[in-house]
Design a protein around this motif. Sequence first.
Motif, PDB file in Angstrom:
ATOM      1  N   THR A  49       7.505  80.207  68.602  1.00 47.98           N
ATOM      2  CA  THR A  49       7.637  80.532  67.184  1.00 47.98           C
ATOM      3  C   THR A  49       9.104  80.590  66.802  1.00 47.98           C
ATOM      4  O   THR A  49       9.893  81.271  67.456  1.00 47.98           O
ATOM      5  CB  THR A  49       6.953  81.875  66.880  1.00 47.98           C
ATOM      6  N   PHE A  50       9.459  79.850  65.748  1.00 49.19           N
ATOM      7  CA  PHE A  50      10.851  79.753  65.304  1.00 49.19           C
ATOM      8  C   PHE A  50      11.025  80.285  63.886  1.00 49.19           C
ATOM      9  O   PHE A  50      10.221  80.013  62.999  1.00 49.19           O
ATOM     10  CB  PHE A  50      11.323  78.292  65.301  1.00 49.19           C
ATOM     11  N   LEU A 126      24.297  85.256  59.468  1.00 50.50           N
ATOM     12  CA  LEU A 126      23.372  86.370  59.621  1.00 50.50           C
ATOM     13  C   LEU A 126      22.504  86.524  58.374  1.00 50.50           C
ATOM     14  O   LEU A 126      23.018  86.672  57.264  1.00 50.50           O
ATOM     15  CB  LEU A 126      24.150  87.662  59.875  1.00 50.50           C
ATOM     16  N   ASN A 127      21.192  86.436  58.581  1.00 49.91           N
ATOM     17  CA  ASN A 127      20.231  86.642  57.487  1.00 49.91           C
ATOM     18  C   ASN A 127      20.493  85.713  56.305  1.00 49.91           C
ATOM     19  O   ASN A 127      20.347  86.096  55.139  1.00 49.91           O
ATOM     20  CB  ASN A 127      20.269  88.102  57.014  1.00 49.91           C
ATOM     21  N   ARG A 128      20.824  84.472  56.615  1.00 46.19           N
ATOM     22  CA  ARG A 128      21.077  83.523  55.530  1.00 46.19           C
ATOM     23  C   ARG A 128      20.976  82.090  56.028  1.00 46.19           C
ATOM     24  O   ARG A 128      21.406  81.761  57.127  1.00 46.19           O
ATOM     25  CB  ARG A 128      22.472  83.748  54.951  1.00 46.19           C
ATOM     26  N   GLN A 129      20.401  81.233  55.174  1.00 46.96           N
ATOM     27  CA  GLN A 129      20.453  79.786  55.338  1.00 46.96           C
ATOM     28  C   GLN A 129      20.707  79.193  53.968  1.00 46.96           C
ATOM     29  O   GLN A 129      19.849  79.240  53.095  1.00 46.96           O
ATOM     30  CB  GLN A 129      19.147  79.227  55.926  1.00 46.96           C
ATOM     31  N   SER A 139      17.750  83.743  61.651  1.00 51.28           N
ATOM     32  CA  SER A 139      17.549  82.790  62.738  1.00 51.28           C
ATOM     33  C   SER A 139      16.925  83.528  63.915  1.00 51.28           C
ATOM     34  O   SER A 139      17.459  84.550  64.371  1.00 51.28           O
ATOM     35  CB  SER A 139      18.894  82.179  63.147  1.00 51.28           C
ATOM     36  N   ALA A 140      15.804  83.021  64.413  1.00 53.00           N
ATOM     37  CA  ALA A 140      15.095  83.737  65.482  1.00 53.00           C
ATOM     38  C   ALA A 140      14.274  82.803  66.352  1.00 53.00           C
ATOM     39  O   ALA A 140      13.660  81.845  65.857  1.00 53.00           O
ATOM     40  CB  ALA A 140      14.182  84.808  64.879  1.00 53.00           C
ATOM     41  N   GLU A 172      18.415  85.712  66.867  1.00 52.37           N
ATOM     42  CA  GLU A 172      17.629  86.747  67.552  1.00 52.37           C
ATOM     43  C   GLU A 172      16.697  86.056  68.547  1.00 52.37           C
ATOM     44  O   GLU A 172      16.004  85.094  68.198  1.00 52.37           O
ATOM     45  CB  GLU A 172      16.835  87.514  66.498  1.00 52.37           C
ATOM     46  N   ILE A 173      16.691  86.530  69.787  1.00 55.94           N
ATOM     47  CA  ILE A 173      15.768  86.012  70.799  1.00 55.94           C
ATOM     48  C   ILE A 173      14.925  87.188  71.265  1.00 55.94           C
ATOM     49  O   ILE A 173      15.420  88.117  71.911  1.00 55.94           O
ATOM     50  CB  ILE A 173      16.515  85.369  71.981  1.00 55.94           C
TER      51      ILE A 173
END
Length: 219
Positions: A49-50, A126-129, A139-140, A172-173
């Motif tokens: 899951t991405f 961080l927390n943005r695209q 991103s995770a 985040e992983i």
Amino acid sequence: MKKISKITLIVLSIITSAFHFSCGSAGEKKEAGLKNHTNNMDQKLDKITFGAGCFWCVEAVFQRVKGVKSVTSGYMGGKIKNPTYREVCSGLTGHAEVCQLAYDPKEVDVATLLEIFWQTHDPTTLNRQGADTGTQYRSAVFFHTPEQQKEAEAWKQKLNAQHVFPNPIVTEITAASEFYVAEDYHQNYFNENGTEPYCQIVIKPKMDKFLKAFKSKLN
């Protein structure tokens, strides 16, 4: 870990830049009902899951990868049950917009999926695209097996060590948690709504670069 290809070294050319349209503003449609994800996947298929910004973009990319049998848009990593799109967009539920892939490991390995993941979004913001901002766009990599975790962490370490990106990767992983399938109108979004402004301005340029860079990996 799979050796990093030359394509990776030009990854910055594939990253989507900021746009005036956002996934949230383009999604002002009637909410459909939600249900918990039911695992109907063939037992021979693996899952990963991405989260990489708006799930419409992620879905469009991985639907075209050889060996990926299904891509389902949804929500993961939050603290409430059965979140709606509006609730997730508030940033208060803690969920990320994600796509869950079912893939045949005999046709495509996790290293290839991770290579595509890293190269089709900016993992350093961080927390943005682009214009999409908020924790829901983080991103995770949500791994489903120890092998996926090991591979993802190795990729992240290698990319940082080689300074492929100008800034450190903030992806985040973490272990996959409960997955909630997004409303019906989010599924197969680019294929069914390709002429809409967000698709033309944000998704299509990314898709054009992706299709050119990963020609040998496509269906």
